[in-house]
Design a protein around this motif. Structure first.
Motif, PDB file in Angstrom:
ATOM      1  N   HIS A 207      10.629   9.545 -38.876  1.00 19.50           N
ATOM      2  CA  HIS A 207      11.265  10.857 -39.057  1.00 19.50           C
ATOM      3  C   HIS A 207      12.611  10.910 -38.346  1.00 19.50           C
TER       4      HIS A 207
ATOM      5  N   HIS B  57      16.256  11.534 -40.147  1.00 21.03           N
ATOM      6  CA  HIS B  57      17.085  12.725 -39.941  1.00 21.03           C
ATOM      7  C   HIS B  57      18.392  12.411 -39.216  1.00 21.03           C
TER       8      HIS B  57
ATOM      9  N   GLU C  30      11.706  20.479 -36.252  1.00 22.86           N
ATOM     10  CA  GLU C  30      11.515  19.764 -37.512  1.00 22.86           C
ATOM     11  C   GLU C  30      10.125  19.123 -37.553  1.00 22.86           C
TER      12      GLU C  30
ATOM     13  N   HIS D 183       6.398  19.750 -39.852  1.00 24.75           N
ATOM     14  CA  HIS D 183       5.612  18.732 -40.533  1.00 24.75           C
ATOM     15  C   HIS D 183       4.221  18.594 -39.920  1.00 24.75           C
TER      16      HIS D 183
HETATM   17 ZN   LIG Z   1      11.280  15.188 -41.067  1.00 20.72          ZN
END
Ligand SMILES: [Zn+2]
Length: 102
Positions: free
Chosen positions: A17, A21, A35, A39
């Motif tokens: 992740h 990002h 963020e 999730h």
């Molecule tokens: Zn993410």
């Protein structure tokens, strides 16, 4: 026990992740925590920050300190090396997903 195994597993996902990002735009800790929360990863800054630091010392992220309203905020961007890792991880994640999705 189960918790420990899941945490280990999720650490890998969290790394992916971050690389994803930080490739799109520079990220900072609090943003990344939000963020990840979206999730479904409820991790603390005490867990995330050491991950960001080690990814920086491994050359996967590059740090830039910016002054935001009088406070120094650390922004991270994915490096070329980090991007290569991301490409490899994406392939592997996709392969795995195809195999286990049903
Ligand atoms: Zn993410």
């Amino acid at each position: 026990m189960e918790d420990k195994v899941l945490r280990k597993l999720f650490l890998g996902f969290i790394h992916i992740h971050i690389l994803h990002h930080a490739k799109e735009h520079p990220i900072f800790g609090v943003w990344m925590l939000e963020e990840l929360k979206e999730h479904g990863y409820n991790i603390s800054s005490g867990t995330l920050y050491p991950i960001l630091h080690s990814m920086e010392s491994d050359g996967l992220l590059i740090r830039e300190d910016r002054n935001v309203e009088g406070k120094i905020r650390k922004y991270y961007t994915t490096t070329e090396k980090g991007n290569l890792i991301l490409i490899e991880a994406r392939k592997k994640a996709y392969e795995l997903f195809k195999e286990i999705k049903d």
